[in-house]
Design a protein around this motif. Structure first.
Motif, PDB file in Angstrom:
ATOM      1  N   ASP A   1       0.858  -1.187   0.000  1.00  0.00           N
ATOM      2  CA  ASP A   1       0.000   0.000   0.000  1.00  0.00           C
ATOM      3  C   ASP A   1       0.888   1.230   0.000  1.00  0.00           C
ATOM      4  N   GLU A   2       0.886   1.980  -1.077  1.00  0.00           N
ATOM      5  CA  GLU A   2       1.695   3.201  -1.141  1.00  0.00           C
ATOM      6  C   GLU A   2       0.798   4.424  -1.326  1.00  0.00           C
ATOM      7  N   SER A   3      -0.410   4.329  -0.833  1.00  0.00           N
ATOM      8  CA  SER A   3      -1.392   5.386  -1.053  1.00  0.00           C
ATOM      9  C   SER A   3      -1.017   6.699  -0.385  1.00  0.00           C
ATOM     10  N   GLY A   4      -0.135   6.671   0.608  1.00  0.00           N
ATOM     11  CA  GLY A   4       0.262   7.894   1.288  1.00  0.00           C
ATOM     12  C   GLY A   4       1.554   8.493   0.774  1.00  0.00           C
ATOM     13  N   MET A   5       2.112   7.880  -0.216  1.00  0.00           N
ATOM     14  CA  MET A   5       3.415   8.315  -0.732  1.00  0.00           C
ATOM     15  C   MET A   5       3.207   9.345  -1.839  1.00  0.00           C
ATOM     16  N   PRO A   6       3.920  10.469  -1.806  1.00  0.00           N
ATOM     17  CA  PRO A   6       3.867  11.408  -2.929  1.00  0.00           C
ATOM     18  C   PRO A   6       4.244  10.689  -4.222  1.00  0.00           C
ATOM     19  N   LYS A   7       3.582  11.075  -5.309  1.00  0.00           N
ATOM     20  CA  LYS A   7       3.757  10.365  -6.581  1.00  0.00           C
ATOM     21  C   LYS A   7       5.139  10.579  -7.170  1.00  0.00           C
ATOM     22  N   GLU A   8       5.739  11.702  -6.872  1.00  0.00           N
ATOM     23  CA  GLU A   8       7.044  12.016  -7.473  1.00  0.00           C
ATOM     24  C   GLU A   8       8.112  12.081  -6.388  1.00  0.00           C
ATOM     25  N   ARG A   9       9.293  11.720  -6.755  1.00  0.00           N
ATOM     26  CA  ARG A   9      10.518  11.854  -5.963  1.00  0.00           C
ATOM     27  C   ARG A   9      10.651  10.844  -4.829  1.00  0.00           C
ATOM     28  N   PHE A  10       9.575  10.234  -4.403  1.00  0.00           N
ATOM     29  CA  PHE A  10       9.624   9.302  -3.273  1.00  0.00           C
ATOM     30  C   PHE A  10       9.482   7.861  -3.775  1.00  0.00           C
ATOM     31  N   SER A  11      10.292   6.974  -3.196  1.00  0.00           N
ATOM     32  CA  SER A  11      10.144   5.554  -3.494  1.00  0.00           C
ATOM     33  C   SER A  11      10.574   4.756  -2.271  1.00  0.00           C
ATOM     34  N   ALA A  12      10.094   3.523  -2.201  1.00  0.00           N
ATOM     35  CA  ALA A  12      10.434   2.664  -1.071  1.00  0.00           C
ATOM     36  C   ALA A  12      10.623   1.244  -1.571  1.00  0.00           C
ATOM     37  N   GLU A  13      11.465   0.516  -0.848  1.00  0.00           N
ATOM     38  CA  GLU A  13      11.674  -0.877  -1.173  1.00  0.00           C
ATOM     39  C   GLU A  13      11.984  -1.652   0.101  1.00  0.00           C
ATOM     40  N   PHE A  14      11.770  -2.950   0.022  1.00  0.00           N
ATOM     41  CA  PHE A  14      12.084  -3.843   1.138  1.00  0.00           C
ATOM     42  C   PHE A  14      12.587  -5.129   0.497  1.00  0.00           C
ATOM     43  N   PRO A  15      13.877  -5.187   0.243  1.00  0.00           N
ATOM     44  CA  PRO A  15      14.419  -6.335  -0.491  1.00  0.00           C
ATOM     45  C   PRO A  15      14.409  -7.603   0.347  1.00  0.00           C
ATOM     46  N   LYS A  16      14.637  -8.713  -0.320  1.00  0.00           N
ATOM     47  CA  LYS A  16      14.655 -10.006   0.368  1.00  0.00           C
ATOM     48  C   LYS A  16      15.724 -10.019   1.460  1.00  0.00           C
ATOM     49  N   GLU A  17      16.860  -9.420   1.177  1.00  0.00           N
ATOM     50  CA  GLU A  17      17.923  -9.305   2.160  1.00  0.00           C
ATOM     51  C   GLU A  17      18.189  -7.829   2.432  1.00  0.00           C
ATOM     52  N   GLY A  18      18.395  -7.490   3.685  1.00  0.00           N
ATOM     53  CA  GLY A  18      18.747  -6.127   4.011  1.00  0.00           C
ATOM     54  C   GLY A  18      17.560  -5.303   4.468  1.00  0.00           C
ATOM     55  N   PRO A  19      17.856  -4.044   4.814  1.00  0.00           N
ATOM     56  CA  PRO A  19      16.814  -3.198   5.387  1.00  0.00           C
ATOM     57  C   PRO A  19      15.847  -2.661   4.342  1.00  0.00           C
ATOM     58  N   SER A  20      14.747  -2.116   4.842  1.00  0.00           N
ATOM     59  CA  SER A  20      13.855  -1.350   3.979  1.00  0.00           C
ATOM     60  C   SER A  20      14.481   0.027   3.757  1.00  0.00           C
ATOM     61  N   ILE A  21      14.294   0.566   2.581  1.00  0.00           N
ATOM     62  CA  ILE A  21      14.870   1.875   2.251  1.00  0.00           C
ATOM     63  C   ILE A  21      13.784   2.797   1.731  1.00  0.00           C
ATOM     64  N   LEU A  22      13.749   3.990   2.301  1.00  0.00           N
ATOM     65  CA  LEU A  22      12.903   5.069   1.788  1.00  0.00           C
ATOM     66  C   LEU A  22      13.839   6.053   1.091  1.00  0.00           C
ATOM     67  N   ARG A  23      13.561   6.310  -0.151  1.00  0.00           N
ATOM     68  CA  ARG A  23      14.447   7.146  -0.964  1.00  0.00           C
ATOM     69  C   ARG A  23      13.700   8.399  -1.399  1.00  0.00           C
ATOM     70  N   ILE A  24      14.326   9.538  -1.182  1.00  0.00           N
ATOM     71  CA  ILE A  24      13.751  10.811  -1.611  1.00  0.00           C
ATOM     72  C   ILE A  24      14.735  11.459  -2.568  1.00  0.00           C
ATOM     73  N   GLN A  25      14.315  11.618  -3.792  1.00  0.00           N
ATOM     74  CA  GLN A  25      15.184  12.248  -4.790  1.00  0.00           C
ATOM     75  C   GLN A  25      14.929  13.750  -4.844  1.00  0.00           C
ATOM     76  N   GLN A  26      15.969  14.487  -5.193  1.00  0.00           N
ATOM     77  CA  GLN A  26      15.863  15.942  -5.394  1.00  0.00           C
ATOM     78  C   GLN A  26      15.100  16.598  -4.241  1.00  0.00           C
ATOM     79  N   VAL A  27      15.634  16.450  -3.056  1.00  0.00           N
ATOM     80  CA  VAL A  27      14.925  16.932  -1.864  1.00  0.00           C
ATOM     81  C   VAL A  27      14.691  18.433  -1.934  1.00  0.00           C
TER      82      VAL A  27
END
Lengths: 112, 116
Positions: free
Chosen positions: B56-82
């Motif tokens: 569910d990514e309904s609360g995430m801004p459509k641009e510049r923001f992304s998130a992932e949770f890979p099989k190994e390692g931590p979840s990452i929230l990425r904000i581009q061009q802050v």
């Protein structure tokens, strides 16, 4: 209308008194309700959750839920200065989504 | 019994740079939520992830923001061009089971992002 509403406060009570914190919500499909405590600059800490109408007690804390009135409250008995914090009400619906909606919080100040 | 871990705890970026926020859930938890909290405001839901899936990514801004949770390692929230408006505290929470109504979330200490 906000989805989860709380009085921002501050609510000031003397040490040893009962603090009453209130929360209303707009989504009638809401199924679960949580109270979190957040000290300034810290992360939210779960105090209690409640799913059924009525009262739920845990130590000095009592959560009260009235789904018909869309109202949930938290009572803190024998308030202590260490209870001074912001209390966040959170509501979750079981409608296939996973969003938890938080209120803006009520600041509580317990005077020694 | 380590709780939810987030790093860095404080992050300073200049406008236009990228910010990467990391979250390691509690041991045994495979569900992660990200929230944003502006000063004097409540927590705003951004995204809910399970391992390798965005649920569910309904609360995430459509641009510049992304998130992932890979099989190994931590979840990452990425904000581009802050931008300055991205300055906030970002909290991660984890839970041990699917996001049903009995799900209880446990929060990490947060990452305070400041954009200059």
């Amino acid at each position: 209308q906000k989805e989860v509403e709380q009085n921002s406060g501050p609510l000031s009570v003397p040490e040893g008194a009962i603090a009453s914190l209130n929360c209303t919500y707009s989504d009638r499909g809401s199924q679960s309700f949580f109270w979190y405590r957040q000290y300034s600059g810290k992360s939210p800490e779960l105090i209690m959750f409640i799913y059924s109408n009525g009262d739920k007690e845990d130590g000095r804390f009592t959560a009260q839920l009235n789904k018909a009135s869309q109202y949930v409250s938290l009572l803190i008995r024998d308030s202590q200065p260490s209870d001074s914090a912001t209390y966040l009400c959170a509501v979750k619906a079981d409608t296939g989504g996973f969003k938890t909606i938080f209120g803006a919080g009520t600041r509580l100040f317990v005077k020694a | 019994n380590a709780g939810v871990m987030q790093n860095p705890r404080h992050l300073v970026r200049r406008r236009g740079q990228e910010a990467r926020l990391r979250c390691s859930p509690m041991k045994g938890h495979s569900h992660v939520y990200w929230y944003r909290q502006l000063p004097e405001e409540g927590l705003k839901f951004m995204v809910y992830l399970q391992k390798e899936n965005i649920i569910d990514e309904s609360g995430m801004p459509k641009e510049r923001f992304s998130a992932e949770f890979p099989k190994e390692g931590p979840s990452i929230l990425r904000i581009q061009q802050v931008v300055r408006g991205d300055s906030a505290a970002y909290f991660c929470a984890s839970s041990p089971r699917s996001g049903g109504y009995t799900d209880t979330q446990y929060f990490g200490p947060g990452t305070r992002l400041t954009v200059l």
